[in-house]
Design an enzyme around this catalytic site. Structure first.
Site, PDB file in Angstrom:
ATOM      1  N   LYS A  22     -42.303  25.056  47.282  1.00 28.81           N
ATOM      2  CA  LYS A  22     -41.047  25.017  46.469  1.00 28.81           C
ATOM      3  C   LYS A  22     -40.278  26.458  46.867  1.00 28.81           C
ATOM      4  O   LYS A  22     -38.878  26.221  46.730  1.00 28.81           O
ATOM      5  CB  LYS A  22     -41.448  25.100  45.057  1.00 28.81           C
ATOM      6  CG  LYS A  22     -40.606  25.664  43.971  1.00 28.81           C
ATOM      7  CD  LYS A  22     -41.630  25.916  42.674  1.00 28.81           C
ATOM      8  CE  LYS A  22     -40.468  26.379  41.640  1.00 28.81           C
ATOM      9  NZ  LYS A  22     -40.340  27.944  41.967  1.00 28.81           N
ATOM     10  N   ASN A  23     -40.873  27.575  47.048  1.00 30.33           N
ATOM     11  CA  ASN A  23     -40.219  28.634  47.069  1.00 30.33           C
ATOM     12  C   ASN A  23     -39.282  28.742  48.287  1.00 30.33           C
ATOM     13  O   ASN A  23     -38.211  29.180  48.374  1.00 30.33           O
ATOM     14  CB  ASN A  23     -41.155  30.032  47.007  1.00 30.33           C
ATOM     15  CG  ASN A  23     -41.642  30.185  45.634  1.00 30.33           C
ATOM     16  OD1 ASN A  23     -41.240  29.633  44.704  1.00 30.33           O
ATOM     17  ND2 ASN A  23     -42.841  30.744  45.465  1.00 30.33           N
ATOM     18  N   ARG A  97     -33.498  29.517  37.668  1.00 34.42           N
ATOM     19  CA  ARG A  97     -33.925  30.784  38.413  1.00 34.42           C
ATOM     20  C   ARG A  97     -33.615  30.729  39.932  1.00 34.42           C
ATOM     21  O   ARG A  97     -33.007  31.603  40.358  1.00 34.42           O
ATOM     22  CB  ARG A  97     -35.406  30.922  38.149  1.00 34.42           C
ATOM     23  CG  ARG A  97     -36.118  32.019  39.078  1.00 34.42           C
ATOM     24  CD  ARG A  97     -35.697  33.355  38.228  1.00 34.42           C
ATOM     25  NE  ARG A  97     -36.135  34.461  39.410  1.00 34.42           N
ATOM     26  CZ  ARG A  97     -35.668  35.864  39.119  1.00 34.42           C
ATOM     27  NH1 ARG A  97     -35.447  36.170  37.832  1.00 34.42           N
ATOM     28  NH2 ARG A  97     -35.995  36.923  39.752  1.00 34.42           N
ATOM     29  N   ASP A 121     -39.016  31.050  34.653  1.00 37.11           N
ATOM     30  CA  ASP A 121     -40.340  31.048  33.825  1.00 37.11           C
ATOM     31  C   ASP A 121     -40.301  32.352  32.821  1.00 37.11           C
ATOM     32  O   ASP A 121     -39.666  33.293  33.077  1.00 37.11           O
ATOM     33  CB  ASP A 121     -41.597  31.446  34.804  1.00 37.11           C
ATOM     34  CG  ASP A 121     -41.988  30.435  35.616  1.00 37.11           C
ATOM     35  OD1 ASP A 121     -41.797  29.481  35.114  1.00 37.11           O
ATOM     36  OD2 ASP A 121     -42.461  30.673  36.616  1.00 37.11           O
ATOM     37  N   ASP A 320     -48.617  34.103  42.475  1.00 32.00           N
ATOM     38  CA  ASP A 320     -48.591  32.771  41.622  1.00 32.00           C
ATOM     39  C   ASP A 320     -50.122  32.039  41.711  1.00 32.00           C
ATOM     40  O   ASP A 320     -49.995  31.209  40.971  1.00 32.00           O
ATOM     41  CB  ASP A 320     -47.437  31.816  42.667  1.00 32.00           C
ATOM     42  CG  ASP A 320     -46.110  32.190  42.217  1.00 32.00           C
ATOM     43  OD1 ASP A 320     -45.861  32.874  41.284  1.00 32.00           O
ATOM     44  OD2 ASP A 320     -45.326  31.822  43.283  1.00 32.00           O
ATOM     45  N   MET A 342     -47.385  42.368  38.976  1.00 29.04           N
ATOM     46  CA  MET A 342     -45.999  42.307  39.111  1.00 29.04           C
ATOM     47  C   MET A 342     -45.450  41.792  37.600  1.00 29.04           C
ATOM     48  O   MET A 342     -44.395  42.217  37.406  1.00 29.04           O
ATOM     49  CB  MET A 342     -45.932  41.159  39.942  1.00 29.04           C
ATOM     50  CG  MET A 342     -46.031  41.906  41.574  1.00 29.04           C
ATOM     51  SD  MET A 342     -45.704  40.596  42.637  1.00 29.04           S
ATOM     52  CE  MET A 342     -43.776  40.467  42.620  1.00 29.04           C
TER      53      MET A 342
END
Length: 436
Positions: A22-23, A97, A121, A320, A342
């Site tokens: 996905k990223n 995002r 998110d 994640d 984070m």
């Protein structure tokens, strides 16, 4: 709002193939805006965040052709520049995002872009300073447009190469600045750059499009600007977050699973972190086999102190996966401190796990101590709401290990990052019903 109805306590078996990352997809799909020629991208996952970005590109005037499942050809030769200056477009970006990744390409190619505060998110404050500071160092002017509720970046004479030291090794910040710099005049050096495999993949795609980038895989990238880029072909890596999620799924349900096509060399420390929770893994070529175990015993440090698992910039552990590791630890033997550095709101979902019977002490917004049940006491079924993608998948894992029937609301959050997750897990023996 859709829901999952999950019958817990079922053993799983078989093999499952990992989707495209996905990223990485959000980065490389945005990079097609840097050229008017065709860019072919394969292994694109069919998930909400990616589909929303593709839809947004279509609205911008980009030609998008689906060749086969997961295979797309993009051609940004007719970008509607009036539309990308419009309030409608800026509002659209604010909802997604991944839209932050189009800012660098638009600024580099057309000399102008709007940067709204991005959506995504609800996991706490997510700064965009690194992105904007990088654009300013490349010579862009930046003003806040109160009507648009967005930063307006302009570089009518083009961007200019610059040396910059990033204030944090931001993955999206590095990718955005990198895409902006490939069409800049002169040399750009990006120090403290993120060096995740997905940034490396973006860099390789840009090079295949004609960019001049050295230092790929390190925290110092050197970019020599070129006057234009051409078309190329690219294939996404498997999603490392999904790999970790499936490892966790096997462990929390006490199941034996084979995870197919994981790109082991790009997993970094992820397998080792799961081993610290007592989970045995076998590398079988490019697959991972997770055998069923009666007990998963969490390691201690050499001096006997409690194991700590914390996120860190690559090659450290991706943040994640901390939600997944936390829920898996509830059924391991021993104790572990989960330190989420984070994001200050990602651990708040543990309240729902505590309601299900998990032994967790939430120390503060960033740290939680988990005392595992060692599978001697199952979690209790419950009803919960997914606040974000990663907490959502962690809740799904908890529900699959619990006794009874659980319900998870707001599963659109899970769909943002996991393709057909209910269908794929049901094929392994799960019982998950999607309720619209």
């Amino acid at each position: 709002m859709s829901s999952f109805i999950i019958e817990g306590g079922r053993k799983l078996s078989g093999s499952i193939k990992v989707q495209g990352a996905k990223n990485e997809a959000l980065q490389v799909i945005s990079s097609v805006l840097l050229t008017s020629e065709s860019v072919s991208i394969g292994n694109i996952p069919d998930i909400l965040d990616v589909n929303n970005l593709i839809s947004m590109l279509r609205e911008m005037g980009v030609s998008v052709t689906r060749q086969a499942r997961g295979e797309f050809v993009f051609k940004a030769d007719k970008v509607d520049r009036e539309y990308v200056r419009s309030e409608v477009f800026v509002r659209r970006c604010a909802e997604l995002r991944g839209s932050v990744m189009v800012v660098g390409p638009l600024l580099a190619r057309f000399g102008e872009a709007y940067f709204p505060k991005p959506g995504g998110d609800k996991i706490g404050r997510r700064r965009v300073d690194t992105h904007i500071d990088g654009f300013i160092k490349l010579g862009a002017s930046c003003e806040y447009d109160t009507k648009m509720k967005a930063y307006h970046l302009t570089a009518p004479s083009g961007l200019k190469g610059s040396h910059m030291l990033l204030d944090e090794a931001s993955v999206t910040g590095t990718a955005n600045i990198l895409m902006a710099s490939v069409l800049s005049k002169g040399v750009t050096t990006i120090y403290n750059a993120a060096c995740e495999p997905y940034v490396q993949q973006l860099s390789r795609l840009l090079v295949s499009m004609g960019a001049d980038i050295s230092g790929i895989g390190s925290n110092l990238l050197t970019v020599r600007g070129v006057t234009g880029l051409h078309g190329a072909e690219h294939r996404l890596l498997p999603d490392m977050i999904e790999v970790g999620s499936f490892i966790g799924l096997a462990a929390i349900t006490g199941s034996s699973l084979t995870i197919k096509d994981v790109s082991w060399d790009n997993l970094g420390i992820i397998p080792e972190c799961f081993r610290r929770l007592g989970i045995h893994l076998e590398q079988r070529g490019n697959d991972i086999f997770v055998p069923a175990q009666e007990s998963y015993e969490i390691e201690s440090f050499i001096d006997g102190s409690i194991m700590t698992i914390a996120d860190a910039p690559w090659p450290g552990l991706t943040p994640d996966l901390l939600s997944v590791m936390l829920v898996v630890a509830t059924q391991c033997k021993g104790s572990v401190l989960i330190h989420q550095k984070m994001f200050e709101s990602r651990l708040f979902f543990v309240d729902r796990l505590i309601d299900m019977g998990a032994q967790i002490i939430l120390c503060d917004p960033h740290r939680a101590v988990v005392i595992g049940h060692d599978h001697r006491m199952s979690l209790k079924a419950g009803r919960m709401t997914s606040p974000d993608i990663r907490a959502g998948i962690a809740m799904l894992l908890a529900a699959m290990s619990a006794n009874g029937v659980s319900e998870i609301d707001n599963i659109e959050q899970i769909d943002r990052g996991y393709e057909d997750i209910d269908g794929r897990l049901n094929a392994l023996g799960a019982k998950i019903i999607r309720k619209q």
